[in-house]
Design an enzyme around this catalytic site. Structure first.
Site, PDB file in Angstrom:
ATOM      1  CD  GLU A 122      -2.803   1.172   2.447  1.00  0.00           C
ATOM      2  OE1 GLU A 122      -2.734   0.260   3.283  1.00  0.00           O
ATOM      3  OE2 GLU A 122      -3.569   2.142   2.533  1.00  0.00           O
ATOM      4  NE  ARG A 141       3.945  -8.141  11.380  1.00  0.00           N
ATOM      5  CZ  ARG A 141       3.432  -7.352  10.436  1.00  0.00           C
ATOM      6  NH1 ARG A 141       2.434  -7.759   9.687  1.00  0.00           N
ATOM      7  NH2 ARG A 141       3.909  -6.145  10.243  1.00  0.00           N
ATOM      8  CE  LYS A 173       2.923   0.062   4.893  1.00  0.00           C
ATOM      9  NZ  LYS A 173       2.425   0.008   3.521  1.00  0.00           N
TER      10      LYS A 173
END
Ligand code: ATP
Ligand code: MG
Length: 560
Positions: free
Chosen positions: A36, A262, A272
Protein backbone atom coordinates in the site's frame (compact mmCIF):
# COMPACT_ATOMS: atom_id res chain seq x y z
CA UNK A 1 6.38 -29.31 -15.65
CA UNK A 2 8.24 -31.26 -13.00
CA UNK A 3 10.42 -29.57 -10.45
CA UNK A 4 13.85 -30.98 -9.77
CA UNK A 5 14.48 -32.28 -6.27
CA UNK A 6 15.94 -29.47 -4.19
CA UNK A 7 19.04 -29.85 -2.05
CA UNK A 8 17.42 -28.25 0.99
CA UNK A 9 14.02 -29.02 2.48
CA UNK A 10 11.39 -26.74 1.00
CA UNK A 11 9.45 -24.28 3.13
CA UNK A 12 5.72 -24.94 3.20
CA UNK A 13 4.94 -22.40 0.50
CA UNK A 14 7.53 -23.72 -1.92
CA UNK A 15 6.16 -27.17 -1.17
CA UNK A 16 2.64 -26.06 -2.14
CA UNK A 17 3.95 -24.48 -5.34
CA UNK A 18 5.94 -27.61 -6.18
CA UNK A 19 2.90 -29.82 -5.60
CA UNK A 20 0.65 -27.56 -7.66
CA UNK A 21 3.09 -27.55 -10.57
CA UNK A 22 3.67 -31.30 -10.39
CA UNK A 23 -0.10 -31.84 -10.34
CA UNK A 24 -0.37 -29.77 -13.50
CA UNK A 25 -2.65 -27.27 -11.79
CA UNK A 26 -0.85 -24.36 -13.43
CA UNK A 27 1.42 -24.06 -16.43
CA UNK A 28 3.13 -21.12 -14.78
CA UNK A 29 2.74 -19.56 -11.38
CA UNK A 30 2.11 -15.87 -10.77
CA UNK A 31 2.77 -14.15 -7.45
CA UNK A 32 2.56 -10.51 -6.53
CA UNK A 33 4.02 -8.06 -4.05
CA UNK A 34 1.17 -5.75 -3.03
CA UNK A 35 2.37 -2.70 -1.04
CA UNK A 36 0.00 0.00 0.00
CA UNK A 37 1.67 3.30 -0.99
CA UNK A 38 1.17 4.86 2.44
CA UNK A 39 4.76 4.75 3.66
CA UNK A 40 8.24 3.52 2.82
CA UNK A 41 9.15 -0.15 2.69
CA UNK A 42 10.85 -1.75 5.68
CA UNK A 43 12.81 -4.93 6.21
CA UNK A 44 9.56 -6.82 6.86
CA UNK A 45 8.48 -5.97 3.36
CA UNK A 46 11.83 -7.27 2.13
CA UNK A 47 10.84 -10.68 3.46
CA UNK A 48 7.66 -10.55 1.40
CA UNK A 49 9.49 -9.21 -1.68
CA UNK A 50 12.17 -11.92 -1.51
CA UNK A 51 9.49 -14.54 -1.09
CA UNK A 52 7.22 -13.41 -3.91
CA UNK A 53 9.87 -12.49 -6.45
CA UNK A 54 12.15 -15.30 -5.31
CA UNK A 55 9.52 -18.01 -5.76
CA UNK A 56 8.51 -16.69 -9.17
CA UNK A 57 12.15 -16.73 -10.26
CA UNK A 58 12.88 -20.19 -8.88
CA UNK A 59 9.83 -21.79 -10.44
CA UNK A 60 9.95 -20.03 -13.80
CA UNK A 61 6.93 -17.88 -13.00
CA UNK A 62 6.14 -14.20 -12.85
CA UNK A 63 5.81 -11.71 -10.03
CA UNK A 64 3.75 -8.55 -10.27
CA UNK A 65 4.35 -5.34 -8.43
CA UNK A 66 0.90 -4.17 -7.51
CA UNK A 67 0.11 -1.06 -5.55
CA UNK A 68 -2.80 -1.63 -3.27
CA UNK A 69 -4.01 1.95 -3.61
CA UNK A 70 -7.56 1.79 -2.36
CA UNK A 71 -7.41 4.45 0.34
CA UNK A 72 -6.95 7.93 -1.17
CA UNK A 73 -6.53 9.61 2.23
CA UNK A 74 -3.22 8.06 3.18
CA UNK A 75 -1.62 7.37 -0.17
CA UNK A 76 0.80 9.49 -2.14
CA UNK A 77 2.85 9.39 -5.31
CA UNK A 78 6.02 9.97 -3.27
CA UNK A 79 5.50 6.57 -1.68
CA UNK A 80 4.87 4.89 -5.03
CA UNK A 81 8.18 6.20 -6.37
CA UNK A 82 10.12 5.29 -3.23
CA UNK A 83 8.69 1.76 -3.18
CA UNK A 84 9.69 1.14 -6.80
CA UNK A 85 13.20 2.40 -6.11
CA UNK A 86 13.52 0.11 -3.10
CA UNK A 87 12.27 -3.03 -4.87
CA UNK A 88 14.71 -2.40 -7.73
CA UNK A 89 17.54 -1.76 -5.32
CA UNK A 90 16.85 -5.05 -3.56
CA UNK A 91 17.54 -6.63 -6.92
CA UNK A 92 14.11 -7.52 -8.30
CA UNK A 93 12.51 -6.61 -11.58
CA UNK A 94 8.79 -6.61 -12.34
CA UNK A 95 9.41 -5.92 -16.03
CA UNK A 96 6.17 -4.60 -17.53
CA UNK A 97 4.13 -6.10 -14.71
CA UNK A 98 3.38 -2.93 -12.78
CA UNK A 99 -0.23 -2.75 -11.63
CA UNK A 100 -2.46 -0.68 -9.42
CA UNK A 101 -5.56 -1.87 -7.62
CA UNK A 102 -7.10 1.41 -8.77
CA UNK A 103 -6.83 0.10 -12.35
CA UNK A 104 -9.59 -2.32 -11.38
CA UNK A 105 -12.02 0.12 -9.75
CA UNK A 106 -14.51 -0.22 -12.60
CA UNK A 107 -14.32 -4.01 -12.48
CA UNK A 108 -14.80 -4.00 -8.71
CA UNK A 109 -17.79 -1.73 -9.07
CA UNK A 110 -19.34 -3.97 -11.74
CA UNK A 111 -18.85 -7.01 -9.50
CA UNK A 112 -20.53 -5.13 -6.66
CA UNK A 113 -23.55 -4.54 -8.88
CA UNK A 114 -23.47 -8.25 -9.64
CA UNK A 115 -23.48 -9.10 -5.93
CA UNK A 116 -26.37 -6.72 -5.26
CA UNK A 117 -28.41 -8.23 -8.10
CA UNK A 118 -27.71 -11.71 -6.72
CA UNK A 119 -28.97 -10.60 -3.31
CA UNK A 120 -25.47 -10.97 -1.86
CA UNK A 121 -24.75 -7.34 -1.02
CA UNK A 122 -26.78 -4.49 0.40
CA UNK A 123 -26.49 -0.84 1.23
CA UNK A 124 -26.43 -0.27 4.96
CA UNK A 125 -27.24 3.10 6.49
CA UNK A 126 -26.16 2.45 10.06
CA UNK A 127 -23.39 4.66 11.39
CA UNK A 128 -19.89 3.26 11.78
CA UNK A 129 -20.43 2.98 15.55
CA UNK A 130 -23.72 1.18 15.10
CA UNK A 131 -22.19 -1.24 12.64
CA UNK A 132 -19.55 -2.04 15.23
CA UNK A 133 -22.19 -2.57 17.93
CA UNK A 134 -24.28 -4.80 15.72
CA UNK A 135 -21.28 -6.88 14.79
CA UNK A 136 -21.21 -8.69 18.13
CA UNK A 137 -18.07 -10.14 19.72
CA UNK A 138 -16.04 -13.30 19.69
CA UNK A 139 -18.51 -14.87 22.10
CA UNK A 140 -21.77 -13.20 20.99
CA UNK A 141 -23.30 -13.41 17.54
CA UNK A 142 -24.01 -10.19 15.63
CA UNK A 143 -27.42 -8.67 14.93
CA UNK A 144 -28.91 -8.02 11.52
CA UNK A 145 -28.97 -4.41 10.44
CA UNK A 146 -32.51 -3.06 9.95
CA UNK A 147 -31.38 -2.24 6.37
CA UNK A 148 -30.27 -5.78 5.62
CA UNK A 149 -33.43 -6.68 3.73
CA UNK A 150 -33.63 -3.77 1.36
CA UNK A 151 -34.83 -4.78 -2.07
CA UNK A 152 -32.38 -5.29 -4.91
CA UNK A 153 -33.87 -2.23 -6.64
CA UNK A 154 -33.42 -0.03 -3.62
CA UNK A 155 -29.84 -1.30 -3.12
CA UNK A 156 -28.95 -0.67 -6.77
CA UNK A 157 -30.43 2.80 -6.62
CA UNK A 158 -28.62 3.74 -3.42
CA UNK A 159 -25.29 2.25 -4.48
CA UNK A 160 -25.36 4.06 -7.80
CA UNK A 161 -26.16 7.30 -5.99
CA UNK A 162 -23.30 6.65 -3.55
CA UNK A 163 -21.05 6.45 -6.57
CA UNK A 164 -22.60 9.57 -8.09
CA UNK A 165 -21.55 11.53 -5.01
CA UNK A 166 -25.02 12.24 -3.65
CA UNK A 167 -24.18 11.35 -0.05
CA UNK A 168 -21.75 12.56 2.55
CA UNK A 169 -19.10 10.26 4.00
CA UNK A 170 -20.52 7.79 6.49
CA UNK A 171 -24.11 8.03 5.24
CA UNK A 172 -24.05 4.57 3.67
CA UNK A 173 -21.78 1.63 3.04
CA UNK A 174 -22.10 -1.42 0.84
CA UNK A 175 -21.91 -4.69 2.77
CA UNK A 176 -21.68 -8.30 1.75
CA UNK A 177 -24.68 -10.31 2.91
CA UNK A 178 -23.11 -13.38 4.45
CA UNK A 179 -23.90 -14.33 8.05
CA UNK A 180 -24.22 -12.09 11.10
CA UNK A 181 -23.93 -15.14 13.35
CA UNK A 182 -20.77 -16.53 11.78
CA UNK A 183 -18.10 -17.72 14.18
CA UNK A 184 -15.68 -15.72 12.02
CA UNK A 185 -16.31 -12.03 12.59
CA UNK A 186 -14.89 -11.25 9.16
CA UNK A 187 -17.91 -12.97 7.65
CA UNK A 188 -20.47 -10.93 9.60
CA UNK A 189 -21.55 -8.90 6.60
CA UNK A 190 -18.20 -7.18 6.00
CA UNK A 191 -18.17 -3.70 4.52
CA UNK A 192 -17.15 -3.77 0.85
CA UNK A 193 -17.34 -0.06 -0.02
CA UNK A 194 -17.32 3.22 1.83
CA UNK A 195 -17.81 6.80 0.72
CA UNK A 196 -14.65 8.94 0.73
CA UNK A 197 -14.70 12.37 -0.85
CA UNK A 198 -11.01 12.69 -1.50
CA UNK A 199 -8.79 13.00 -4.53
CA UNK A 200 -6.97 9.80 -5.44
CA UNK A 201 -3.33 9.98 -6.58
CA UNK A 202 -4.21 8.17 -9.81
CA UNK A 203 -7.94 8.34 -10.43
CA UNK A 204 -8.33 11.94 -9.25
CA UNK A 205 -12.00 12.68 -8.54
CA UNK A 206 -13.44 9.92 -10.72
CA UNK A 207 -14.55 7.97 -7.65
CA UNK A 208 -15.97 8.85 -4.28
CA UNK A 209 -16.64 5.28 -3.19
CA UNK A 210 -13.60 3.15 -2.42
CA UNK A 211 -13.40 -0.63 -1.95
CA UNK A 212 -12.10 -2.22 1.25
CA UNK A 213 -8.93 -4.31 1.23
CA UNK A 214 -10.78 -7.60 1.72
CA UNK A 215 -12.85 -6.98 -1.37
CA UNK A 216 -10.24 -5.29 -3.56
CA UNK A 217 -7.45 -7.76 -2.93
CA UNK A 218 -9.01 -10.98 -4.24
CA UNK A 219 -10.43 -9.18 -7.26
CA UNK A 220 -7.02 -7.66 -8.07
CA UNK A 221 -5.42 -11.11 -7.72
CA UNK A 222 -8.02 -12.63 -10.01
CA UNK A 223 -7.64 -9.90 -12.62
CA UNK A 224 -3.94 -10.62 -12.80
CA UNK A 225 -4.25 -14.40 -12.74
CA UNK A 226 -2.28 -14.63 -9.50
CA UNK A 227 -1.97 -18.30 -8.60
CA UNK A 228 -0.49 -17.98 -5.11
CA UNK A 229 -1.46 -14.90 -3.14
CA UNK A 230 0.98 -14.81 -0.22
CA UNK A 231 0.28 -12.69 2.81
CA UNK A 232 1.04 -12.53 6.51
CA UNK A 233 -0.70 -14.56 9.21
CA UNK A 234 -3.00 -11.81 10.43
CA UNK A 235 -4.98 -12.40 7.24
CA UNK A 236 -5.60 -16.04 7.99
CA UNK A 237 -9.04 -15.25 9.43
CA UNK A 238 -9.79 -13.20 6.34
CA UNK A 239 -9.22 -16.12 3.99
CA UNK A 240 -12.86 -17.30 4.11
CA UNK A 241 -13.86 -13.84 2.92
CA UNK A 242 -11.20 -13.96 0.20
CA UNK A 243 -12.68 -17.24 -0.93
CA UNK A 244 -16.23 -15.87 -0.68
CA UNK A 245 -15.35 -13.00 -3.03
CA UNK A 246 -13.68 -15.45 -5.43
CA UNK A 247 -16.74 -17.69 -5.40
CA UNK A 248 -19.45 -15.05 -5.59
CA UNK A 249 -18.03 -12.56 -8.06
CA UNK A 250 -17.71 -13.50 -11.75
CA UNK A 251 -13.91 -13.32 -11.60
CA UNK A 252 -11.82 -14.40 -14.61
CA UNK A 253 -9.46 -16.54 -12.49
CA UNK A 254 -9.50 -18.39 -9.17
CA UNK A 255 -6.62 -17.32 -6.93
CA UNK A 256 -5.73 -18.84 -3.56
CA UNK A 257 -4.35 -17.16 -0.47
CA UNK A 258 -1.58 -18.61 1.73
CA UNK A 259 -0.34 -17.06 4.94
CA UNK A 260 3.16 -16.99 6.42
CA UNK A 261 4.56 -15.49 9.64
CA UNK A 262 5.56 -11.86 9.37
CA UNK A 263 9.08 -10.77 10.23
CA UNK A 264 9.52 -9.22 13.65
CA UNK A 265 12.93 -7.83 14.53
CA UNK A 266 14.27 -7.01 17.98
CA UNK A 267 15.17 -3.42 18.97
CA UNK A 268 13.07 -1.87 16.25
CA UNK A 269 9.52 -1.41 15.03
CA UNK A 270 8.16 -2.78 11.77
CA UNK A 271 4.85 -1.12 11.33
CA UNK A 272 4.23 1.70 8.97
CA UNK A 273 1.99 3.46 11.44
CA UNK A 274 4.85 3.65 13.94
CA UNK A 275 7.45 4.50 11.33
CA UNK A 276 5.27 7.36 10.08
CA UNK A 277 5.06 8.65 13.65
CA UNK A 278 8.85 8.58 14.03
CA UNK A 279 9.28 10.49 10.78
CA UNK A 280 6.43 12.99 11.11
CA UNK A 281 7.23 13.84 14.74
CA UNK A 282 10.90 14.36 13.95
CA UNK A 283 12.35 11.58 16.11
CA UNK A 284 14.49 10.74 13.08
CA UNK A 285 15.71 12.85 10.17
CA UNK A 286 13.42 11.32 7.52
CA UNK A 287 12.35 8.03 5.96
CA UNK A 288 15.95 7.27 5.04
CA UNK A 289 17.41 7.98 8.46
CA UNK A 290 20.08 5.28 8.79
CA UNK A 291 18.67 4.20 12.15
CA UNK A 292 15.33 3.19 10.67
CA UNK A 293 14.56 -0.35 9.51
CA UNK A 294 13.32 1.08 6.21
CA UNK A 295 15.05 -0.15 3.09
CA UNK A 296 16.01 3.42 2.21
CA UNK A 297 17.45 3.89 5.71
CA UNK A 298 19.41 0.66 5.51
CA UNK A 299 20.70 1.59 2.07
CA UNK A 300 21.88 4.95 3.34
CA UNK A 301 23.45 3.27 6.32
CA UNK A 302 25.44 1.06 3.94
CA UNK A 303 23.65 -2.28 4.19
CA UNK A 304 24.18 -4.08 0.87
CA UNK A 305 21.08 -5.43 -0.85
CA UNK A 306 22.81 -8.83 -1.01
CA UNK A 307 23.01 -8.90 2.79
CA UNK A 308 19.31 -8.22 3.17
CA UNK A 309 18.47 -10.93 0.65
CA UNK A 310 20.78 -13.35 2.45
CA UNK A 311 19.09 -12.47 5.74
CA UNK A 312 15.67 -13.19 4.25
CA UNK A 313 17.01 -16.51 3.03
CA UNK A 314 18.35 -17.44 6.45
CA UNK A 315 15.20 -16.60 8.41
CA UNK A 316 13.15 -18.70 6.03
CA UNK A 317 9.39 -18.84 5.78
CA UNK A 318 7.17 -20.50 8.32
CA UNK A 319 3.83 -20.37 10.05
CA UNK A 320 5.02 -19.54 13.56
CA UNK A 321 5.36 -15.97 14.81
CA UNK A 322 8.75 -15.17 16.33
CA UNK A 323 11.17 -12.32 16.85
CA UNK A 324 14.42 -12.40 14.92
CA UNK A 325 17.50 -11.00 16.62
CA UNK A 326 18.87 -7.86 15.00
CA UNK A 327 22.31 -9.45 15.45
CA UNK A 328 21.49 -11.91 12.66
CA UNK A 329 20.91 -9.08 10.21
CA UNK A 330 24.16 -7.45 11.33
CA UNK A 331 25.94 -10.75 10.86
CA UNK A 332 24.74 -10.90 7.25
CA UNK A 333 25.86 -7.33 6.67
CA UNK A 334 29.33 -8.03 8.08
CA UNK A 335 29.67 -11.21 6.09
CA UNK A 336 28.85 -9.48 2.82
CA UNK A 337 30.97 -6.41 3.48
CA UNK A 338 33.89 -8.54 4.59
CA UNK A 339 33.95 -9.97 1.07
CA UNK A 340 33.35 -6.77 -0.83
CA UNK A 341 34.40 -3.65 1.09
CA UNK A 342 37.88 -2.23 0.41
CA UNK A 343 39.99 -1.71 3.53
CA UNK A 344 41.21 1.76 4.37
CA UNK A 345 42.64 3.50 7.39
CA UNK A 346 40.70 6.18 9.22
CA UNK A 347 41.14 7.66 12.67
CA UNK A 348 37.90 8.67 14.36
CA UNK A 349 39.31 10.32 17.50
CA UNK A 350 42.77 11.51 16.50
CA UNK A 351 45.75 11.62 18.83
CA UNK A 352 48.86 13.15 17.35
CA UNK A 353 52.09 11.14 17.25
CA UNK A 354 55.43 12.72 16.37
CA UNK A 355 58.14 10.30 15.24
CA UNK A 356 61.14 12.13 16.61
CA UNK A 357 63.79 10.16 14.70
CA UNK A 358 61.99 10.45 11.33
CA UNK A 359 63.54 13.24 9.24
CA UNK A 360 61.56 16.48 9.14
CA UNK A 361 59.96 17.26 5.78
CA UNK A 362 60.37 13.67 4.59
CA UNK A 363 57.57 11.34 3.58
CA UNK A 364 57.28 7.99 1.83
CA UNK A 365 54.65 5.75 0.35
CA UNK A 366 53.91 2.36 1.84
CA UNK A 367 51.94 -0.42 0.24
CA UNK A 368 48.60 -1.37 1.77
CA UNK A 369 46.39 -4.34 0.91
CA UNK A 370 42.94 -3.38 -0.39
CA UNK A 371 41.12 -6.52 0.60
CA UNK A 372 42.74 -9.60 2.13
CA UNK A 373 39.56 -11.55 1.22
CA UNK A 374 39.92 -10.66 -2.44
CA UNK A 375 43.39 -11.09 -4.00
CA UNK A 376 42.26 -9.33 -7.18
CA UNK A 377 41.59 -6.13 -5.24
CA UNK A 378 45.31 -5.28 -5.27
CA UNK A 379 47.16 -2.74 -3.17
CA UNK A 380 47.37 1.01 -2.84
CA UNK A 381 50.02 3.42 -1.63
CA UNK A 382 49.52 5.15 1.73
CA UNK A 383 51.73 8.07 2.72
CA UNK A 384 53.79 7.96 5.92
CA UNK A 385 55.54 10.90 7.56
CA UNK A 386 56.95 12.33 10.74
CA UNK A 387 53.57 13.38 12.12
CA UNK A 388 50.75 10.88 12.34
CA UNK A 389 47.40 10.39 13.97
CA UNK A 390 46.44 7.30 15.86
CA UNK A 391 43.19 6.50 17.65
CA UNK A 392 42.97 8.16 21.08
CA UNK A 393 41.57 4.91 22.46
CA UNK A 394 44.69 3.06 21.35
CA UNK A 395 46.84 4.77 23.96
CA UNK A 396 46.70 4.55 27.74
CA UNK A 397 49.16 6.20 30.04
CA UNK A 398 48.57 3.66 32.75
CA UNK A 399 47.42 0.56 30.90
CA UNK A 400 45.45 -2.01 32.87
CA UNK A 401 46.10 -5.71 32.37
CA UNK A 402 44.96 -6.99 28.99
CA UNK A 403 45.37 -3.59 27.34
CA UNK A 404 48.03 -4.43 24.78
CA UNK A 405 48.07 -1.26 22.73
CA UNK A 406 50.36 1.73 22.99
CA UNK A 407 51.59 2.91 26.39
CA UNK A 408 54.69 4.72 27.66
CA UNK A 409 57.81 2.70 26.88
CA UNK A 410 55.89 0.14 24.87
CA UNK A 411 56.43 -0.84 21.25
CA UNK A 412 53.60 -1.53 18.79
CA UNK A 413 53.25 -2.02 15.05
CA UNK A 414 51.73 0.60 12.76
CA UNK A 415 49.85 -1.31 10.10
CA UNK A 416 51.80 -1.60 6.81
CA UNK A 417 54.49 0.69 8.27
CA UNK A 418 56.95 0.33 11.16
CA UNK A 419 57.29 -0.54 14.82
CA UNK A 420 57.09 2.57 16.96
CA UNK A 421 57.91 3.00 20.63
CA UNK A 422 56.34 5.59 22.91
CA UNK A 423 59.05 7.70 24.55
CA UNK A 424 57.17 10.65 25.95
CA UNK A 425 53.69 12.03 26.59
CA UNK A 426 53.12 15.75 26.04
CA UNK A 427 50.29 17.21 28.13
CA UNK A 428 48.46 20.47 28.48
CA UNK A 429 49.98 22.04 31.58
CA UNK A 430 46.68 23.33 32.92
CA UNK A 431 44.20 20.60 32.07
CA UNK A 432 46.50 17.61 32.03
CA UNK A 433 44.97 16.52 28.70
CA UNK A 434 47.25 14.50 26.48
CA UNK A 435 48.21 16.65 23.49
CA UNK A 436 50.61 14.39 21.62
CA UNK A 437 52.91 11.41 21.92
CA UNK A 438 56.60 11.47 21.13
CA UNK A 439 57.68 8.18 19.65
CA UNK A 440 60.65 6.69 17.85
CA UNK A 441 60.44 4.27 14.96
CA UNK A 442 62.72 1.44 13.95
CA UNK A 443 63.59 1.85 10.24
CA UNK A 444 64.54 -1.83 10.09
CA UNK A 445 60.91 -2.85 10.66
CA UNK A 446 59.57 -1.45 7.39
CA UNK A 447 56.46 -3.38 6.33
CA UNK A 448 55.70 -4.15 9.95
CA UNK A 449 58.14 -6.99 10.75
CA UNK A 450 61.34 -6.95 12.76
CA UNK A 451 64.32 -8.74 11.13
CA UNK A 452 65.48 -9.83 14.61
CA UNK A 453 62.17 -11.60 15.10
CA UNK A 454 60.99 -9.54 18.09
CA UNK A 455 57.26 -9.36 18.52
CA UNK A 456 54.76 -6.69 19.47
CA UNK A 457 51.34 -7.28 20.92
CA UNK A 458 49.28 -4.80 18.92
CA UNK A 459 48.91 -3.41 15.43
CA UNK A 460 47.40 0.04 15.20
CA UNK A 461 45.85 1.89 12.31
CA UNK A 462 46.98 5.42 11.63
CA UNK A 463 47.01 8.21 9.06
CA UNK A 464 49.75 10.67 8.09
CA UNK A 465 48.87 14.10 9.49
CA UNK A 466 50.02 16.07 6.47
CA UNK A 467 48.16 13.96 3.92
CA UNK A 468 44.95 12.94 5.75
CA UNK A 469 41.55 14.22 4.69
CA UNK A 470 39.18 15.59 7.32
CA UNK A 471 35.87 13.81 7.68
CA UNK A 472 32.71 13.69 9.71
CA UNK A 473 31.55 10.30 10.96
CA UNK A 474 28.14 9.37 12.30
CA UNK A 475 28.08 6.49 14.72
CA UNK A 476 24.72 4.81 14.97
CA UNK A 477 23.44 2.70 17.76
CA UNK A 478 20.07 1.00 18.05
CA UNK A 479 17.11 3.35 17.73
CA UNK A 480 15.43 1.67 20.71
CA UNK A 481 17.07 0.60 23.93
CA UNK A 482 14.80 -2.39 24.57
CA UNK A 483 14.31 -5.48 22.42
CA UNK A 484 10.55 -4.98 22.27
CA UNK A 485 9.87 -1.22 22.13
CA UNK A 486 6.78 -0.24 24.12
CA UNK A 487 6.42 -3.58 25.87
CA UNK A 488 6.67 -2.02 29.34
CA UNK A 489 4.67 1.19 29.00
CA UNK A 490 2.52 0.63 25.92
CA UNK A 491 4.16 3.56 24.18
CA UNK A 492 7.03 2.57 21.90
CA UNK A 493 8.39 6.14 21.93
CA UNK A 494 9.23 5.71 25.63
CA UNK A 495 11.96 3.27 24.62
CA UNK A 496 13.74 5.49 22.10
CA UNK A 497 17.48 5.30 22.72
CA UNK A 498 18.68 8.86 23.45
CA UNK A 499 22.20 7.89 22.34
CA UNK A 500 21.35 6.35 19.00
CA UNK A 501 23.44 8.90 17.10
CA UNK A 502 26.89 10.27 17.90
CA UNK A 503 28.55 12.58 15.41
CA UNK A 504 32.34 12.86 15.33
CA UNK A 505 33.30 16.01 13.48
CA UNK A 506 37.06 15.83 13.66
CA UNK A 507 38.05 12.54 12.04
CA UNK A 508 40.99 12.00 9.70
CA UNK A 509 40.95 9.52 6.84
CA UNK A 510 43.64 8.34 4.45
CA UNK A 511 43.95 10.47 1.30
CA UNK A 512 42.66 7.77 -1.09
CA UNK A 513 39.20 8.44 0.37
CA UNK A 514 39.22 11.90 -1.12
CA UNK A 515 37.83 10.31 -4.28
CA UNK A 516 35.06 8.35 -2.52
CA UNK A 517 31.52 8.84 -3.76
CA UNK A 518 28.21 8.70 -1.85
CA UNK A 519 27.03 5.13 -1.38
CA UNK A 520 30.54 3.63 -1.47
CA UNK A 521 31.34 1.32 1.40
CA UNK A 522 34.64 0.70 3.15
CA UNK A 523 36.07 -1.16 6.05
CA UNK A 524 37.90 1.26 8.30
CA UNK A 525 40.53 -1.11 9.60
CA UNK A 526 39.91 -2.29 13.16
CA UNK A 527 36.77 -0.13 13.45
CA UNK A 528 33.97 -1.33 11.24
CA UNK A 529 32.21 -0.76 7.97
CA UNK A 530 31.38 2.74 6.85
CA UNK A 531 29.43 4.16 3.94
CA UNK A 532 29.87 7.57 2.32
CA UNK A 533 26.74 9.58 3.04
CA UNK A 534 24.92 11.65 0.45
CA UNK A 535 25.65 14.73 2.58
CA UNK A 536 29.25 14.54 1.30
CA UNK A 537 30.45 16.74 -1.50
CA UNK A 538 32.78 19.55 -2.56
CA UNK A 539 35.70 18.43 -0.47
CA UNK A 540 33.66 17.48 2.58
CA UNK A 541 33.28 13.85 3.56
CA UNK A 542 30.60 12.35 5.78
CA UNK A 543 30.52 8.67 6.65
CA UNK A 544 27.82 6.58 8.28
CA UNK A 545 28.93 3.67 10.36
CA UNK A 546 27.14 0.70 8.88
CA UNK A 547 28.17 -1.78 11.55
CA UNK A 548 31.16 -2.01 13.88
CA UNK A 549 33.65 -4.86 13.76
CA UNK A 550 33.64 -7.08 16.78
CA UNK A 551 35.97 -5.28 19.16
CA UNK A 552 37.65 -7.59 21.69
CA UNK A 553 38.75 -4.80 24.05
CA UNK A 554 35.28 -3.22 24.15
CA UNK A 555 33.97 -6.64 25.10
CA UNK A 556 36.43 -6.96 27.97
CA UNK A 557 35.46 -3.52 29.25
CA UNK A 558 31.75 -4.24 28.98
CA UNK A 559 32.19 -7.49 30.82
CA UNK A 560 33.63 -5.68 33.83
P1 ATP B 1 2.64 -2.54 8.24
O1 ATP B 1 2.16 -3.71 9.03
O2 ATP B 1 4.08 -2.22 8.44
O3 ATP B 1 1.79 -1.33 8.36
P2 ATP B 1 1.40 -3.41 5.89
O4 ATP B 1 1.16 -4.85 5.94
O5 ATP B 1 0.23 -2.52 6.15
O6 ATP B 1 2.63 -3.02 6.75
P3 ATP B 1 1.54 -3.36 3.08
O7 ATP B 1 2.02 -2.27 2.19
O8 ATP B 1 0.10 -3.67 3.08
O9 ATP B 1 2.01 -2.99 4.52
O10 ATP B 1 2.41 -4.67 2.87
C1 ATP B 1 2.74 -5.18 1.61
C2 ATP B 1 3.08 -6.62 1.77
O11 ATP B 1 4.16 -6.78 2.65
C3 ATP B 1 1.91 -7.40 2.35
O12 ATP B 1 1.75 -8.58 1.61
C4 ATP B 1 2.33 -7.68 3.76
O13 ATP B 1 1.79 -8.89 4.21
C5 ATP B 1 3.85 -7.74 3.64
N1 ATP B 1 4.46 -7.39 4.91
C6 ATP B 1 4.29 -6.26 5.63
N2 ATP B 1 4.98 -6.30 6.78
C7 ATP B 1 5.62 -7.49 6.81
C8 ATP B 1 6.49 -8.15 7.74
N3 ATP B 1 6.85 -7.58 8.89
N4 ATP B 1 6.95 -9.38 7.42
C9 ATP B 1 6.62 -9.96 6.26
N5 ATP B 1 5.80 -9.41 5.35
C10 ATP B 1 5.30 -8.19 5.61
MG1 MG C 1 -1.47 -3.83 4.75
Amino acid sequence: MSIAAPTQPLDFIRQIVTDDLNAGKYGRIITRFPPEPNGYLHIGHAKSICLNFGIAEEFGGLCNLRFDDTNPIKEEQEYVDAIMEDVRWLGFDWGDRLFFASDYFQQMYDYALHLIKAGKAYVDSLSADEIREYRGTLIEPGKDSPYRNRSVEENLDLFQRMKAGEFPEGAHVLRAKIDMASGNINLRDPVLYRIIHAEHHRTGNAWCIYPMYDYAHPISDAQEGVTHSLCTLEFEDHRPLYDWVMENCPVPFRSYQYEFARLNLSYTVLSKRRLIKLVKEGHVSGWDDPRLPTLSGMRRRGYPAEAIRRFCDLIGVGKRENVVDMALLEYCVREELNKTAPRVMAVLKPLKVVITNYPEGQSEELEAVNNPEDPTAGTRPVPFGRELYIERDDFMEEPPKKFFRLAPGREVRLRYAYFIKCQDVVKDEKTGDILELRCTYDPATKGGYAPDGRKVQATLHWVAASHAAPAKVRLYDRLFSTPEPGAATGNFLDDLNPDSLETLANCRVEPSLGRARPGQRFQFERLGYFCVDRDSGRGSLTFNRTVPLKDPWAKIQKGK
